[in-house]
Write a protein that holds these residues in place. Structure first.
Motif, short mmCIF file in Angstrom:
data_model
loop_
_atom_site.label_atom_id
_atom_site.label_comp_id
_atom_site.label_asym_id
_atom_site.label_seq_id
_atom_site.Cartn_x
_atom_site.Cartn_y
_atom_site.Cartn_z
N LEU A 22 0.83 -1.21 0.00
CA LEU A 22 0.00 0.00 0.00
C LEU A 22 0.86 1.26 0.00
CD1 LEU A 22 -2.86 -0.97 2.46
CD2 LEU A 22 -3.04 -0.56 0.02
N PHE A 25 2.18 1.69 -3.49
CA PHE A 25 1.09 2.15 -4.36
C PHE A 25 0.88 3.65 -4.20
CE2 PHE A 25 -3.42 3.06 -5.02
CZ PHE A 25 -3.56 2.65 -6.32
N ARG A 29 1.79 7.08 -7.03
CA ARG A 29 0.68 7.88 -7.53
C ARG A 29 1.24 9.16 -8.18
NH1 ARG A 29 -4.94 8.41 -5.27
NH2 ARG A 29 -4.30 6.41 -4.43
N ASP A 88 -6.68 3.52 -9.89
CA ASP A 88 -7.21 3.89 -8.59
C ASP A 88 -8.58 3.26 -8.34
OD1 ASP A 88 -4.98 5.35 -7.98
OD2 ASP A 88 -5.88 7.29 -8.52
N HIS A 91 -8.04 -0.33 -7.55
CA HIS A 91 -7.54 -0.45 -6.18
C HIS A 91 -8.68 -0.33 -5.17
CE1 HIS A 91 -5.75 1.20 -2.44
NE2 HIS A 91 -4.93 0.17 -2.63
N LYS A 92 -9.59 0.61 -5.39
CA LYS A 92 -10.72 0.76 -4.48
C LYS A 92 -11.63 -0.47 -4.50
CE LYS A 92 -10.84 5.77 -4.66
NZ LYS A 92 -11.54 6.94 -5.18
N LYS A 95 -9.84 -3.18 -2.64
CA LYS A 95 -9.78 -2.85 -1.22
C LYS A 95 -11.12 -3.16 -0.55
CE LYS A 95 -8.38 0.96 1.75
NZ LYS A 95 -8.02 2.38 1.77
#
Length: 98
Positions: A22, A25, A29, A88, A91-92, A95
């Protein structure tokens, strides 16, 4: 070692690996500083070329190349932003599944 200590150590190691991923990551960004630095370096490079070879500015072909370079740069920037937004969103989604 008893079973609880082994499981706790294994859980702690997996949490450390996840946190390291994390952190990486978030570090990768894109940010506004990188865009400004790339743009400034391109402008400085063009100014340097014009300083070294002033006859380049007198040819109309150089203006066409300059327009094409800026056009491609803006297109690349827009595509990069789109790809980063997709990453992104992915990733969400991942997650939320975990």
């Amino acid at each position: 070692m008893d079973k609880d200590k082994v499981e706790a150590h294994s859980l702690f190691n997996s949490m450390q690996k996840k946190q390291a991923l994390l952190d990486e990551f978030e570090k990768l960004r894109p940010n506004w500083k990188g865009s400004i630095i790339r743009f400034a370096s391109m402008v400085i490079a063009m100014a340097f070329i014009l300083f070294i070879y002033p006859e380049v500015a007198q040819q109309p072909v150089s203006y066409v190349f300059l327009i094409l370079i800026f056009g491609m740069s803006s297109e690349l920037h827009a595509e990069s932003k789109r790809i980063n937004k997709r990453i992104d969103a992915l990733h969400k989604l991942l997650k939320d599944d975990v």
